[in-house]
Write a protein that holds these residues in place. Structure first.
Motif, mmCIF file in Angstrom:
data_model
loop_
_atom_site.group_PDB
_atom_site.id
_atom_site.type_symbol
_atom_site.label_atom_id
_atom_site.label_comp_id
_atom_site.label_asym_id
_atom_site.label_seq_id
_atom_site.Cartn_x
_atom_site.Cartn_y
_atom_site.Cartn_z
ATOM 1 N N THR A 79 0.834 -1.208 0.000
ATOM 2 C CA THR A 79 0.000 0.000 0.000
ATOM 3 C C THR A 79 0.863 1.250 0.000
ATOM 4 O OG1 THR A 79 -1.755 -1.157 1.209
ATOM 5 C CG2 THR A 79 -1.773 1.247 1.283
ATOM 6 N N LEU A 80 1.890 1.266 0.836
ATOM 7 C CA LEU A 80 2.767 2.433 0.924
ATOM 8 C C LEU A 80 3.619 2.589 -0.333
ATOM 9 C CD1 LEU A 80 3.763 2.035 4.667
ATOM 10 C CD2 LEU A 80 2.288 3.800 3.690
ATOM 11 N N ASP A 81 3.961 1.474 -0.988
ATOM 12 C CA ASP A 81 4.655 1.571 -2.279
ATOM 13 C C ASP A 81 3.791 2.318 -3.295
ATOM 14 O OD1 ASP A 81 6.866 0.171 -1.366
ATOM 15 O OD2 ASP A 81 6.118 -1.773 -2.053
ATOM 16 N N GLY A 82 2.502 1.992 -3.307
ATOM 17 C CA GLY A 82 1.594 2.687 -4.222
ATOM 18 C C GLY A 82 1.456 4.157 -3.874
ATOM 19 N N CYS A 83 1.408 4.462 -2.577
ATOM 20 C CA CYS A 83 1.349 5.868 -2.149
ATOM 21 C C CYS A 83 2.577 6.628 -2.644
ATOM 22 C CB CYS A 83 1.261 5.949 -0.629
ATOM 23 S SG CYS A 83 -0.307 5.377 0.066
ATOM 24 N N ALA A 84 3.725 5.966 -2.620
ATOM 25 C CA ALA A 84 4.957 6.616 -3.073
ATOM 26 C C ALA A 84 4.877 6.970 -4.555
ATOM 27 C CB ALA A 84 6.156 5.708 -2.798
ATOM 28 N N VAL A 85 4.243 6.111 -5.350
ATOM 29 C CA VAL A 85 4.077 6.415 -6.775
ATOM 30 C C VAL A 85 3.199 7.653 -6.949
ATOM 31 C CG1 VAL A 85 3.171 5.581 -8.978
ATOM 32 C CG2 VAL A 85 4.392 4.013 -7.459
ATOM 33 N N LEU A 86 2.067 7.689 -6.240
ATOM 34 C CA LEU A 86 1.162 8.840 -6.352
ATOM 35 C C LEU A 86 1.860 10.126 -5.921
ATOM 36 C CD1 LEU A 86 -2.188 7.375 -4.943
ATOM 37 C CD2 LEU A 86 -1.351 7.385 -7.298
ATOM 38 N N GLN A 87 2.617 10.053 -4.833
ATOM 39 C CA GLN A 87 3.317 11.239 -4.346
ATOM 40 C C GLN A 87 4.365 11.710 -5.343
ATOM 41 O OE1 GLN A 87 3.184 13.465 -2.163
ATOM 42 N NE2 GLN A 87 5.244 14.332 -2.171
ATOM 43 N N ARG A 88 5.100 10.784 -5.910
ATOM 44 C CA ARG A 88 6.167 11.147 -6.847
ATOM 45 C C ARG A 88 5.595 11.834 -8.090
ATOM 46 N NH1 ARG A 88 8.271 6.619 -6.809
ATOM 47 N NH2 ARG A 88 7.447 5.697 -8.729
ATOM 48 N N ALA A 92 5.734 16.160 -8.729
ATOM 49 C CA ALA A 92 6.396 16.657 -9.933
ATOM 50 C C ALA A 92 5.464 17.555 -10.742
ATOM 51 C CB ALA A 92 6.875 15.485 -10.783
ATOM 52 N N LEU A 93 4.194 17.188 -10.815
ATOM 53 C CA LEU A 93 3.258 17.950 -11.635
ATOM 54 C C LEU A 93 2.686 19.162 -10.911
ATOM 55 C CD1 LEU A 93 1.395 14.969 -13.322
ATOM 56 C CD2 LEU A 93 3.096 16.476 -14.337
ATOM 57 N N ARG A 94 2.757 19.162 -9.579
ATOM 58 C CA ARG A 94 2.261 20.314 -8.812
ATOM 59 C C ARG A 94 3.317 21.387 -8.625
ATOM 60 N NH1 ARG A 94 -0.092 16.403 -5.307
ATOM 61 N NH2 ARG A 94 1.771 16.588 -4.015
ATOM 62 N N ALA A 95 4.571 21.080 -8.912
ATOM 63 C CA ALA A 95 5.663 21.988 -8.569
ATOM 64 C C ALA A 95 5.494 23.339 -9.252
ATOM 65 C CB ALA A 95 6.995 21.365 -8.977
ATOM 66 N N PRO A 118 -4.594 16.785 -6.203
ATOM 67 C CA PRO A 118 -4.724 17.297 -4.828
ATOM 68 C C PRO A 118 -3.851 16.518 -3.849
ATOM 69 C CG PRO A 118 -6.628 15.960 -5.409
ATOM 70 C CD PRO A 118 -5.819 16.112 -6.666
ATOM 71 N N GLN A 119 -3.413 17.210 -2.805
ATOM 72 C CA GLN A 119 -2.595 16.587 -1.767
ATOM 73 C C GLN A 119 -3.433 16.051 -0.611
ATOM 74 O OE1 GLN A 119 1.196 18.889 -0.938
ATOM 75 N NE2 GLN A 119 -0.014 20.506 -1.900
#
Length: 749
Positions: A79-88, A92-95, A118-119
């Protein structure tokens, strides 16, 4: 694919199938397809990246569906691996780009991108995970929480107040150096800012002039109510970064008016007034929704506040002051280009605000510094927290992080004292309860090695292992059981309560009175553990097991009269569930006698025995007696049949009618009990999702476990709780004899 074995050639079709299910909002089917992929244990990160990255970047996925899919994976680390993908992808796109701070096109594009990614949903998801993860998964989720989620959004998720400072007159260099002399604080002025009967102007506090005519730092005066300058950002949509901005002091919402426009600026641009809606707790609608647009990059507290309804940004113009101490707050559209933005009042930072927690605790600052690997700062802040925190259970967390920070700083002489302090608070059990087992093991391994090699008597005397003999062990197990009970994980709660009930803490004999075997507080905790076990079994419809635990609790020496009242009440509930109504009434009469005696001696029950006061306990007993009396006399059966059994009604029909009547009455009574405590509600409140809780219980949950509804896991804050007056009136009516028949008759229709 042959004989059910997935080959490498089948990987892409399965990934495509998983993506298709996510696009169709079918997370369960997506999970099933994903789990058919080969070599999942070693290749899961690549699979998750291939499943989520491109489609999420293209805004094709519903965020809530993706999070549901991730939560259903077989391992929390997956689950946390998937969260890391979404965050990455999202980060990058929100910067923000270099021109996004003031220029119209870049600023509008940034707002659109951040609305797409959204965050807030991921922040709420991480916070929910931390509430029930353990061991390495817990610390990983916590590290993501501090690394990914800004202090501002952490305050939003946990319902903490925030302060908003305009940066229009503060340069970037000044901000980086911590110079806040030109920052101005947004506040709700009260009657001084009244515009009309429904609105107050929102203002910025400028500060006061010195004798020489120079302006002081715009600090909030000590004599003024700080709550006027504090706001809560309440999520308007759990799946988007849009918020209602509510004044802490007045509970009024900030909004941009589409009427009573302010005078045009120097370039002839229209501007909207910003008010607070004076009808407390009532939302002003779409004009009161705001979006946080991240302008800061690495400076995680710098935002623009965008009003999607007006399509304008919040700002405080230099030229428009209400008086010498206050400045108007308005909204205006983004400038047409970078050049115009640079000429706007405030330059490129004309709409920038520093949005910071009003009171970030020293413990939170210390843990945040720990995960940022700023260990000296972590030690400093955690030391401050230990001096401020009164609760020993919170001390466990501070000691654990401080001793690990000292260990990594190679300050070996400062590790052992913190390790010993945790032992006194529950040792390894306490560390496990707080999700800190990994830190305990890291330090225990080091100290165990020192025991064998060091001549230091303090270290040699250190005991690495702990046991239920520790006096804090019982309290930690009760807390863990309460957490499971709130989440309706009754089996896990029973295990924790049993641990608490059967432990034998070491007690100072000099503190005992009258030859007692244990002190009064330990007795109260032991009784609560057994009664809590009984509640769990009752919720599982195992009334006989519940009865046994209640009997054990009743046999404990030194039991208080308040505890007896609670035990007799729950024994009565058990007998009612077993349909032995005469026994139930007898037990409830004893419960009422004990509660009456307790009420005369004390205004409320101790929190260690029951979360409800004596008065509420008596009401609960009376309600239960009323139900049992009706079931015993068959009155409800009669009402269901309107008092007549015609010649066509046979015995089987009458029995079926009786069973239906009993079920209906029982279900009606269950509505009156809080799902968190199974106790009668005295002050029922309802949530936006339609769930009803006892106010004290849900507020305790929000404070301890986080700002989410325990039944739906959706975001929830204290401000969103509203009295359930209809249910309260229904409860009052049921206790009123002269209207009871009418009520029950209406329920049978």
């Amino acid at each position: 694919m042959e004989n059910g074995v997935v080959e490498a050639a089948d990987v892409e079709p399965l990934l495509a199938e998983t993506r298709a299910h996510l696009l169709n909002k079918q997370p369960d089917r997506a999970r099933a397809s994903f789990l058919r992929l080969p070599e999942l244990e070693t290749r899961r990160k690549a699979y998750l990246d291939a499943t989520l990255r491109d489609f999420y970047a293209a805004s094709l996925y519903d965020v809530s569906v993706v999070l549901t899919f991730l939560e259903a994976l077989p391992s929390w680390h997956w689950t946390l691996d998937g969260c890391a993908v979404l965050q990455r992808v999202g980060s990058a796109l929100r910067a923000p780009s270099s021109g996004a701070r003031g220029g119209g096109n870049a600023l509008r594009a940034l707002e659109a991108r951040q609305r797409q990614f959204p965050q807030l949903p991921l922040a709420f998801f991480l916070h929910k995970l931390m509430s029930h993860l353990e061991d390495s998964a817990r610390v990983r989720a916590e590290s993501y929480w501090y690394a990914w989620v800004s202090p501002t959004l952490r305050a939003v998720v946990t319902g903490q107040p925030l302060e908003l400072y305009t940066l229009a007159r503060t340069g970037e260099t000044e901000q980086k150096e911590g110079d806040a002399s030109k920052e101005e604080l947004l506040y709700a002025p009260g009657n001084a800012g009244t515009f009309d009967t429904d609105r107050r102007n929102a203002l910025c506090w400028l500060g006061e002039d010195t004798e020489g005519g120079e302006r002081r730092q715009a600090a909030w005066p000590e004599e003024k109510d700080r709550g006027k300058a504090q706001w809560r950002l309440i999520p308007a949509d759990a799946h988007a970064d849009t918020f209602f901005v509510q004044s802490v002091r007045f509970e009024e919402f900030l909004y941009a008016a589409d009427y009573a426009k302010f005078k045009r600026d120097a370039r002839g641009k229209t501007r909207s007034r910003v008010f607070t809606w004076r009808k407390a707790r009532e939302s002003p609608g779409s004009s009161g929704k705001w979006q946080l647009v991240d302008l800061g990059g690495k400076q995680r507290e710098v935002f623009a506040l965008y009003n999607p309804y007006q399509r304008e940004f919040l700002y405080a113009p230099t030229a428009d002051t209400m008086d010498s101490k206050r400045r108007y707050v308005l909204t205006r559209a983004a400038p047409d280009g970078n050049r115009e933005a640079s000429e706007t009042e405030g330059g490129a930072r004309w709409c920038a605000w520093r949005v910071a927690p009003a009171q970030q605790s020293a413990m939170e600052r210390g843990v945040e510094a720990f995960f940022a690997k700023q260990y000296p700062m972590a030690v400093e802040q955690l030391t401050l927290a230990l001096n401020d925190l009164p609760d020993n259970t919170e001390h466990v967390k501070c000691f654990a992080y401080r001793m690990t920070a000292n260990l990594r700083l190679r300050r070996f002489d400062q590790v052992a004292p913190d390790f010993q302090a945790i032992q006194k608070l529950g040792g390894d059990k306490a560390a496990i309860f707080h999700g800190l087992a990994h830190l305990w093991e890291e330090n225990a391994s080091y100290l165990a090695a020192m025991v064998a090699s060091s001549s230091d008597q303090q270290v040699q005397a250190l005991e690495i292992e702990t046991s239920p003999e520790n006096p804090f062990f019982m309290r930690h197990q009760l807390a863990r059981g309460d957490d499971c009970f709130v989440r309706r994980d009754y089996q896990a709660a029973i295990l924790s309560y049993q641990e608490a009930a059967t432990c034998n803490p070491t007690i100072d004999a000099s503190a005992l009175e009258g030859g007692s075997l244990e002190d009064a507080e330990t007795t109260r905790q032991r009784v609560r553990a057994y009664v809590s076990c009984a509640k769990c079994f009752f919720a599982l419809e195992e009334s006989e097991n519940a009865w046994q635990y209640l009997s054990i609790a009743h046999d404990i020496a030194g039991i208080s009269i308040e505890s007896e009242a609670t035990i007799f009440l729950w024994k009565g509930k058990c007998r009612r569930a077993q349909k032995t109504y005469d026994d139930a009434l007898s037990l409830l009469e004893k419960a009422f006698d004990r509660a009456t005696a307790a009420s005369a001696a004390s205004a409320s029950l101790p929190s260690s025995v029951s979360s409800i006061g004596c008065g509420v306990l008596k009401r609960s007993i009376l309600m239960e007696m009323k139900v049992v009396g009706l079931l015993r006399q068959g009155i409800y059966d009669t009402l269901l049949s309107n008092g007549e059994n015609g010649p066509g009604v046979n015995g089987e029909d009458a029995a079926a009618s009786g069973r239906a009547a009993e079920k209906m009455l029982t279900q009606m009574m269950e509505v009156f009990h809080c799902p968190l405590s199974l106790e009668l509600m005295d002050d029922p409140v309802t949530t936006p999702d339609g769930n009803t809780y006892e106010r004290a219980m849900i507020e305790q949950h929000l404070q301890i476990n986080g700002c989410f509804d325990p039944l739906t896991r959706m975001p929830l804050t204290k401000a969103q709780l509203h009295p359930n007056r209809a249910l309260k009136q229904l409860m009052e009516t049921l206790l009123s004899d002269h209207r009871l028949g009418l009520l029950l008759a209406s329920c049978s229709m």
